[in-house]
Design an enzyme around this catalytic site. Structure first.
Site, PDB file in Angstrom:
ATOM      1  CD  GLU A 164      -2.920  -1.132   2.307  1.00  0.00           C
ATOM      2  OE1 GLU A 164      -2.532  -1.513   3.424  1.00  0.00           O
ATOM      3  OE2 GLU A 164      -4.064  -0.712   2.090  1.00  0.00           O
ATOM      4  CD  GLU A 186      -3.245  -6.840   3.566  1.00  0.00           C
ATOM      5  OE1 GLU A 186      -2.866  -7.718   2.768  1.00  0.00           O
ATOM      6  OE2 GLU A 186      -2.802  -5.679   3.564  1.00  0.00           O
TER       7      GLU A 186
HETATM    8  C1  1HE Z   1       6.547  -8.776  12.117  1.00  0.00           C
HETATM    9  C2  1HE Z   1       5.906  -8.563  10.887  1.00  0.00           C
HETATM   10  C3  1HE Z   1       4.701  -7.815  10.880  1.00  0.00           C
HETATM   11  C4  1HE Z   1       7.700  -9.728  10.523  1.00  0.00           C
HETATM   12  N1  1HE Z   1       4.243  -7.362  12.065  1.00  0.00           N
HETATM   13  N2  1HE Z   1       6.054  -8.311  13.258  1.00  0.00           N
HETATM   14  N3  1HE Z   1       2.007  -8.484   7.067  1.00  0.00           N
HETATM   15  C5  1HE Z   1       2.198  -9.805   6.981  1.00  0.00           C
HETATM   16  O1  1HE Z   1       1.318 -10.600   7.193  1.00  0.00           O
HETATM   17  C6  1HE Z   1       3.595 -10.256   6.662  1.00  0.00           C
HETATM   18  C7  1HE Z   1       4.201 -10.954   7.872  1.00  0.00           C
HETATM   19  N4  1HE Z   1       5.619 -11.175   7.715  1.00  0.00           N
HETATM   20  C8  1HE Z   1       6.133 -12.176   6.960  1.00  0.00           C
HETATM   21  O2  1HE Z   1       5.438 -12.881   6.246  1.00  0.00           O
HETATM   22  C9  1HE Z   1       7.622 -12.375   7.030  1.00  0.00           C
HETATM   23  O3  1HE Z   1       8.087 -11.811   8.235  1.00  0.00           O
HETATM   24  C10 1HE Z   1       8.408 -11.752   5.856  1.00  0.00           C
HETATM   25  C11 1HE Z   1       8.143 -12.545   4.572  1.00  0.00           C
HETATM   26  C12 1HE Z   1       8.062 -10.286   5.655  1.00  0.00           C
HETATM   27  C13 1HE Z   1       9.924 -11.803   6.173  1.00  0.00           C
HETATM   28  O4  1HE Z   1      10.306 -13.136   6.535  1.00  0.00           O
HETATM   29  P1  1HE Z   1      11.665 -13.378   7.319  1.00  0.00           P
HETATM   30  O5  1HE Z   1      11.864 -14.854   7.430  1.00  0.00           O
HETATM   31  O6  1HE Z   1      12.757 -12.559   6.734  1.00  0.00           O
HETATM   32  O7  1HE Z   1      11.430 -12.747   8.808  1.00  0.00           O
HETATM   33  P2  1HE Z   1      10.627 -13.367  10.028  1.00  0.00           P
HETATM   34  O8  1HE Z   1      11.480 -14.329  10.775  1.00  0.00           O
HETATM   35  O9  1HE Z   1       9.273 -13.839   9.643  1.00  0.00           O
HETATM   36  O10 1HE Z   1      10.372 -12.074  10.921  1.00  0.00           O
HETATM   37  C14 1HE Z   1      11.420 -11.481  11.708  1.00  0.00           C
HETATM   38  C15 1HE Z   1      10.768 -10.788  12.889  1.00  0.00           C
HETATM   39  O11 1HE Z   1       9.920  -9.757  12.419  1.00  0.00           O
HETATM   40  C16 1HE Z   1       9.844 -11.729  13.690  1.00  0.00           C
HETATM   41  O12 1HE Z   1       9.858 -11.285  15.043  1.00  0.00           O
HETATM   42  P3  1HE Z   1      10.817 -12.012  16.140  1.00  0.00           P
HETATM   43  O13 1HE Z   1      10.553 -11.252  17.401  1.00  0.00           O
HETATM   44  O14 1HE Z   1      10.370 -13.457  16.169  1.00  0.00           O
HETATM   45  O15 1HE Z   1      12.255 -11.862  15.641  1.00  0.00           O
HETATM   46  C17 1HE Z   1       8.484 -11.464  13.112  1.00  0.00           C
HETATM   47  O16 1HE Z   1       7.428 -11.742  14.017  1.00  0.00           O
HETATM   48  C18 1HE Z   1       8.589  -9.948  12.863  1.00  0.00           C
HETATM   49  N5  1HE Z   1       7.642  -9.496  11.839  1.00  0.00           N
HETATM   50  N6  1HE Z   1       6.625  -9.157   9.912  1.00  0.00           N
HETATM   51  C19 1HE Z   1       4.913  -7.602  13.199  1.00  0.00           C
HETATM   52  N7  1HE Z   1       4.016  -7.529   9.764  1.00  0.00           N
HETATM   53  C20 1HE Z   1      -3.212  -0.603   6.926  1.00  0.00           C
HETATM   54  S1  1HE Z   1      -3.716  -2.188   6.927  1.00  0.00           S
HETATM   55  C21 1HE Z   1      -2.368  -3.140   6.346  1.00  0.00           C
HETATM   56  C22 1HE Z   1      -2.656  -4.564   6.622  1.00  0.00           C
HETATM   57  C23 1HE Z   1      -1.440  -5.412   6.495  1.00  0.00           C
HETATM   58  O17 1HE Z   1      -0.354  -4.951   6.213  1.00  0.00           O
HETATM   59  S2  1HE Z   1      -1.666  -7.056   6.836  1.00  0.00           S
HETATM   60  C24 1HE Z   1      -0.176  -7.804   6.346  1.00  0.00           C
HETATM   61  C25 1HE Z   1       0.792  -7.864   7.484  1.00  0.00           C
END
Ligand code: 1HE
Length: 265
Positions: free
Chosen positions: A111, A131
């Protein structure tokens, strides 16, 4: 300047803004969204173009899901409107914004990217809208801006099936205008290929007459929404404002007299 996980510096007349929360994949919490809005509202006058990129292996993982606490309907509405206000400042701020996209460009990250004027991708870039599978909806303007890039049918597919788009074909589909192939073993590490290209484009854009840049970024998307008759009139107004700038007259004289900036095939 580093504030609320946002880094900002000037490179000549280009403002480079970096989402700096790599350990959370540059997920956008409320503080970061508000800081982004504030930064776009207070850009220094010397900034003639902006480059927006992300630190680490990804551009942006979208909404910070850890903040998605129990909100009632009213709070959800205001939260979405806060995103709208911030991304509106990106799209309709003072100068064009070039996004350097690498790694994840997902959810709210897509976005944010779609509010920018030019998007540069590279080998590592991938796009998704998770989402749908998380039981939520887009809330940062994605339902308006993303279909304008790739079509409603593709966005619908991404949200219904979790489809992930990756590779050079995404540029043809409309996700980005530029694709930078890998520059070598580590030449494209952490999106440097996209970032370097974005800075090159920003420097080029920064040389344009500022009023023309402003008329383009504010005028074209609005004219696209207007009936043709209104669009022609808006176009005439913008044309008259742009051509009356002294800088425009000087540039046209430089071409006529010295052949400056001849178009090259
Ligand atoms: C997060 C987030 C996040 C990572 N919010 N903490 N977005 C999503 O659904 C995407 C979610 N994220 C992922 O699918 C993956 O993290 C990635 C593909 C982006 C990257 O993967 P990777 O293997 O490099 O990293 P990881 O191990 O998944 O994440 C590293 C850390 O970042 C981990 O936290 P940790 O404390 O365990 O180290 C994750 O929890 C954290 N992290 N993404 C919070 N999004 C205005 S409305 C908009 C609506 C949306 O955007 S919904 C989509 C949200």
């Amino acid at each position: 300047m580093t504030q609320n996980d946002l880094h900002f510096d000037m490179r000549g007349s280009v403002a480079v803004i970096r989402l700096s929360r790599p350990n959370k994949r540059n997920a956008l919490g409320d503080a970061l969204i508000l800081a982004l809005r504030n930064l776009f509202e207070t850009l220094p006058g010397e900034a003639k173009a902006v480059v927006l990129h992300g630190e680490g292996d990804h551009f942006c993982a979208g909404l910070d899901l850890s903040e998605l606490k129990e909100r009632d309907a009213g709070q959800g509405l205001h939260h979405s409107r806060m995103w709208h206000a911030a991304l509106e400042r990106v799209q309709y701020g003072p100068v064009p914004v070039i996004a350097a996209l690498h790694g994840a460009v997902v959810g709210g990250g897509l976005e944010l990217a779609s509010a920018c004027h030019i998007r540069v991708a590279d080998d590592s870039t991938f796009y998704a809208l998770p989402e749908g599978s998380r039981g939520i909806f887009v809330g940062g303007g994605g339902s308006v801006r993303v279909p304008k890039l790739i079509g409603a049918h593709r966005m619908l597919d991404m949200m219904l099936t979790g489809r992930v788009y990756k590779g050079e074909e995404c540029t043809q589909l409309g996700f980005a205008q530029y694709f930078e192939a890998s520059a070598g073993a580590d030449g494209n590490a952490q999106g440097k290929g996209a970032l370097n290209k974005a800075i090159e484009l920003a420097k080029r854009i920064a040389q344009n007459e500022p009023m023309t840049n402003y008329a383009l970024m504010h005028g074209l998307p609005r004219i696209a929404e207007q009936p043709a008759d209104h669009g022609f009139f808006t176009e005439a107004l913008l044309a008259s404002v742009a051509q009356s700038a002294p800088e425009a007259k000087a540039r046209i004289k430089a071409f006529l007299e010295d052949g400056k900036d001849k178009v090259k095939a």
